[in-house]
Design an enzyme around this catalytic site. Structure first.
Site, PDB file in Angstrom:
ATOM      1  N   HIS A   7       0.819  -1.224   0.000  1.00 37.38           N
ATOM      2  CA  HIS A   7       0.000   0.000   0.000  1.00 37.38           C
ATOM      3  C   HIS A   7       0.845   1.263   0.000  1.00 37.38           C
ATOM      4  O   HIS A   7       0.346   2.332  -0.315  1.00 37.38           O
ATOM      5  CB  HIS A   7      -0.918   0.000   1.237  1.00 37.38           C
ATOM      6  CG  HIS A   7      -2.008  -1.020   1.143  1.00 37.38           C
ATOM      7  ND1 HIS A   7      -3.327  -0.692   0.982  1.00 37.38           N
ATOM      8  CD2 HIS A   7      -1.963  -2.372   1.156  1.00 37.38           C
ATOM      9  CE1 HIS A   7      -4.061  -1.795   0.921  1.00 37.38           C
ATOM     10  NE2 HIS A   7      -3.247  -2.826   1.030  1.00 37.38           N
ATOM     11  N   ASP A  63       3.210   9.528  -0.723  1.00 34.45           N
ATOM     12  CA  ASP A  63       2.089   8.726  -0.244  1.00 34.45           C
ATOM     13  C   ASP A  63       1.851   7.587  -1.233  1.00 34.45           C
ATOM     14  O   ASP A  63       1.953   7.797  -2.443  1.00 34.45           O
ATOM     15  CB  ASP A  63       0.826   9.608  -0.189  1.00 34.45           C
ATOM     16  CG  ASP A  63      -0.123   9.193   0.926  1.00 34.45           C
ATOM     17  OD1 ASP A  63      -0.136   8.001   1.263  1.00 34.45           O
ATOM     18  OD2 ASP A  63      -0.838  10.056   1.446  1.00 34.45           O
TER      19      ASP A  63
HETATM   20  P1  ADP Z   1      -3.344   6.629   5.189  1.00 37.28           P
HETATM   21  O1  ADP Z   1      -3.676   5.241   4.798  1.00 37.28           O
HETATM   22  O2  ADP Z   1      -1.880   6.911   5.112  1.00 37.28           O
HETATM   23  O3  ADP Z   1      -3.886   7.044   6.519  1.00 37.28           O
HETATM   24  P2  ADP Z   1      -5.279   7.574   3.178  1.00 37.28           P
HETATM   25  O4  ADP Z   1      -5.600   8.950   2.719  1.00 37.28           O
HETATM   26  O5  ADP Z   1      -5.070   6.609   2.057  1.00 37.28           O
HETATM   27  O6  ADP Z   1      -4.008   7.657   4.126  1.00 37.28           O
HETATM   28  O7  ADP Z   1      -6.447   7.007   4.062  1.00 37.28           O
HETATM   29  C1  ADP Z   1      -6.931   7.655   5.205  1.00 37.28           C
HETATM   30  C2  ADP Z   1      -8.284   7.061   5.535  1.00 37.28           C
HETATM   31  O8  ADP Z   1      -8.642   7.415   6.872  1.00 37.28           O
HETATM   32  C3  ADP Z   1      -9.386   7.580   4.625  1.00 37.28           C
HETATM   33  O9  ADP Z   1     -10.141   6.486   4.146  1.00 37.28           O
HETATM   34  C4  ADP Z   1     -10.222   8.476   5.506  1.00 37.28           C
HETATM   35  O10 ADP Z   1     -11.600   8.450   5.239  1.00 37.28           O
HETATM   36  C5  ADP Z   1      -9.959   7.943   6.881  1.00 37.28           C
HETATM   37  N1  ADP Z   1     -10.040   9.107   7.777  1.00 37.28           N
HETATM   38  C6  ADP Z   1      -9.340  10.222   7.601  1.00 37.28           C
HETATM   39  N2  ADP Z   1      -9.674  11.133   8.522  1.00 37.28           N
HETATM   40  C7  ADP Z   1     -10.602  10.609   9.296  1.00 37.28           C
HETATM   41  C8  ADP Z   1     -11.304  11.090  10.413  1.00 37.28           C
HETATM   42  N3  ADP Z   1     -11.096  12.295  10.908  1.00 37.28           N
HETATM   43  N4  ADP Z   1     -12.175  10.277  10.956  1.00 37.28           N
HETATM   44  C9  ADP Z   1     -12.344   9.054  10.444  1.00 37.28           C
HETATM   45  N5  ADP Z   1     -11.692   8.548   9.406  1.00 37.28           N
HETATM   46  C10 ADP Z   1     -10.817   9.308   8.817  1.00 37.28           C
HETATM   47  O1  F6P Z   2      -2.324   2.776   4.399  1.00 39.96           O
HETATM   48  C1  F6P Z   2      -1.082   2.752   5.015  1.00 39.96           C
HETATM   49  C2  F6P Z   2      -1.183   2.276   6.441  1.00 39.96           C
HETATM   50  O2  F6P Z   2       0.077   2.127   6.937  1.00 39.96           O
HETATM   51  C3  F6P Z   2      -1.875   0.972   6.659  1.00 39.96           C
HETATM   52  O3  F6P Z   2      -1.140  -0.177   6.419  1.00 39.96           O
HETATM   53  C4  F6P Z   2      -2.218   1.163   8.085  1.00 39.96           C
HETATM   54  O4  F6P Z   2      -3.151   0.278   8.551  1.00 39.96           O
HETATM   55  C5  F6P Z   2      -2.679   2.606   8.115  1.00 39.96           C
HETATM   56  O5  F6P Z   2      -1.808   3.241   7.263  1.00 39.96           O
HETATM   57  C6  F6P Z   2      -2.775   3.221   9.491  1.00 39.96           C
HETATM   58  O6  F6P Z   2      -1.593   3.065  10.234  1.00 39.96           O
HETATM   59  P1  F6P Z   2      -1.505   2.180  11.550  1.00 39.96           P
HETATM   60  O7  F6P Z   2      -2.009   0.823  11.214  1.00 39.96           O
HETATM   61  O8  F6P Z   2      -0.077   2.216  11.927  1.00 39.96           O
HETATM   62  O9  F6P Z   2      -2.403   2.850  12.553  1.00 39.96           O
END
Ligand code: ADP
Ligand code: F6P
Length: 498
Positions: free
Chosen positions: A170, A382
């Site tokens: 990912h 990212d």
């Molecule tokens: P990462 O996997 O690095 O956290 P992404 O942008 O791919 O980054 O995914 C973040 C996910 O977390 C999104 O699906 C989003 O909807 C969820 N998310 C982000 N902010 C919030 C929040 N304040 N409350 C709940 N879920 C959240």
């Molecule tokens: O999408 C990337 C990622 O590292 C996932 O593998 C992971 O579950 C998510 O971000 C949130 O991070 P963590 O599992 O360390 O809370």
């Protein structure tokens, strides 16, 4: 899932829920992060299995609790339990102090503590053991993300299993000049080559991987071109695919159209009359470039006085990995900048930044997505960034402008409609904010339509279909939902107590 087609078995470090003890009782909340958002709709109602860590090292006995939570979601949840020491050395240590910063090109943030590697190996072996005990011939085992690069090797060597095992990364894969700094570089590549297929988010990531293979393994060869190519090392051949992950677009768009979300959107904007709302939503993570973004916003306010009183930045930061010192320092840096900018620019009736440090409930998050005129998605690097796609899916009025980092995996698909920026270029991002603010309705609509079409066409079901076809010549239709759609997501309040 019927016996003829086998089951889809998803394996990731985290289960889609985080189990916590509150006042002596166990409860669950949905996990945050892109992996959970993306994968939950795929398994929902299809009767497969999700293997992962419940997010607590307090107890190894959550079987009944997970059975109930899995029943709600329409698939089985199987726990892999970590001790407090493994949580420290495996999860916080090897995964998040070594692989996470290194794979995001942030070598200076790595803590290459040699003691972490043994724990990484041991925990991967534990995951492999649960996979072996849970899988049957005909199942498709799909392992996810950087925490579990060694599961295929442990399955083959530790338990002699020959079930095909596939892997999806990912996060980005770094170029050789970064990857070669990893003390365990050869072991990691050899481990990855034990999978039957490996999926990457972008061409760039796969290209980096094949270059690392060629740099470190004289005898490795890479053949083919297009979406799936083949790497050969000794007797083993591994398929290498590019599959940009996505979201359940229809569900985001549908939910965003509900009365409840419309009400949230209206409330948010009624507090900000005559103003454009700029939205930032990120996990607390230094890869997300939040301080860089705040500095760019500060510069935009300095240089473009027409923004004063006319824009408000809403920055939501979701707590994450706070046991790691780098993350705590980042929180302090963000809060210092927010305080400094608000202290300097606030006027009667106008605060330039609204800052929230918490997870929002989904209705409110969608309310922000729907109503914000501008989204600032500016990670330093990212894997994909699903927030960018969620914003577009929810922008029903098609008046939102997406400002997107060129170093997010999503840029490869979204460059046509987004304003692309270099997050390190403070002036460039500041100017992009001003440009978005001044963009007329026609251009906004044309750009957002393109973005929405891309996200709709290449949604999460397209993603899993591409993987299944390329890796195992199957289709998601081979795994139909059982007895209807199943619940739309795990609702913590509906899960009962353990
Ligand atoms: P990462 O996997 O690095 O956290 P992404 O942008 O791919 O980054 O995914 C973040 C996910 O977390 C999104 O699906 C989003 O909807 C969820 N998310 C982000 N902010 C919030 C929040 N304040 N409350 C709940 N879920 C959240
Ligand atoms: O999408 C990337 C990622 O590292 C996932 O593998 C992971 O579950 C998510 O971000 C949130 O991070 P963590 O599992 O360390 O809370």
């Amino acid at each position: 899932m019927n016996d003829r087609t086998g089951r889809l078995i998803v394996v990731s470090n985290r289960l889609p829920i985080v189990v916590e003890r509150e006042g002596g009782e166990w409860s669950a909340r949905p996990g945050s992060g892109g992996l959970v958002t993306a994968l939950a709709p795929i398994l929902r109602g299809r009767g497969g299995i999700w293997i992962g860590w419940p997010g607590t090292s307090e107890t190894p006995f959550l079987g009944d609790f997970l059975r109930r939570a899995g029943g709600e979601a329409g698939y089985d949840l199987r726990g892999v339990y970590l001790t407090a020491e493994e949580e420290r050395a495996f999860y916080l240590g090897f995964c998040n102090e070594i692989v996470w910063p290194l794979f995001h090109d942030l070598l200076d943030r790595c803590n290459m503590d040699p003691s972490y590697w043994a724990s990484y190996r041991a925990v991967n072996a534990r995951f492999a053991e649960v996979v072996r005990a849970s899988s049957e011939p005909g199942d498709i085992v799909w392992v996810h993300d950087y925490h579990l690069m060694g599961v295929a090797r442990e399955l083959r060597e530790g338990s002699g299993s020959s079930v095909p095992v596939h892997f999806f990364l990912h996060i980005p894969f770094p170029p050789p000049d970064i990857f070669l700094k990893l003390p365990w570089r050869r072991q990691v590549l050899e481990d990855l080559l034990r999978y039957d297929s490996i999926g990457f988010q972008t061409q760039r990531d796969r290209h980096n991987f094949t270059h690392c293979l060629q740099a470190l393994m004289d005898d490795a060869t890479v053949r083919g071109k297009g979406r799936v190519i083949t790497a050969t090392h000794g007797p083993r051949s591994v398929r290498l695919g590019v599959f940009p992950i996505s979201i359940d677009y229809d569900e985001f768009a549908r939910e965003s159209a509900t009365e409840a979300v419309a009400r949230h959107a209206w409330e948010i904007h009624s507090n900000l009359p005559e103003r454009q709302l700029i939205l930032g939503v990120d996990r607390l993570d230094y890869t997300k470039g939040i301080p860089h973004r705040l500095r760019a916003y500060r510069l935009a306010l300095e240089r473009h006085p027409d923004l004063i009183q006319k824009v408000s930045l809403v920055q939501v930061v979701v707590p994450s990995r706070e046991d790691i010192p780098e993350y705590r320092a980042l929180k302090a840096e963000i809060e210092g900048l927010v305080g400094e900018i608000n202290g300097r620019f606030t006027q009667h009736g106008w605060v330039p930044i609204q800052y929230m440090f918490r997870g929002l409930d989904r209705g409110r998050l969608l309310g922000y997505y729907r109503t914000a005129e501008i989204a600032l998605v500016t990670p330093l690097k990212d894997g994909m960034n699903l927030v960018a796609k969620e914003y577009c899916a929810c922008s029903l009025e098609e008046n939102g402008v997406l400002i997107l980092s060129e170093f997010a995996g999503a840029a490869a698909q979204m460059r046509g409609g987004a304003i692309l920026v270099n997050p390190y270029d403070t002036e460039g991002v500041g100017d992009a904010i001003h440009r978005a603010f001044r963009m007329d309705a026609d251009e906004r609509r044309a750009r957002m339509r393109r973005l929405r079409q891309t996200c709709r066409n290449q949604d999460i079901f397209w993603w899993v279909g591409s993987f299944l076809r390329a890796a195992v010549s199957r289709d998601l239709g081979d795994f139909p939902p059982r007895g209807g759609e199943g619940p739309s997501r795990i609702a913590p309040e509906a899960e009962g107590r353990g």
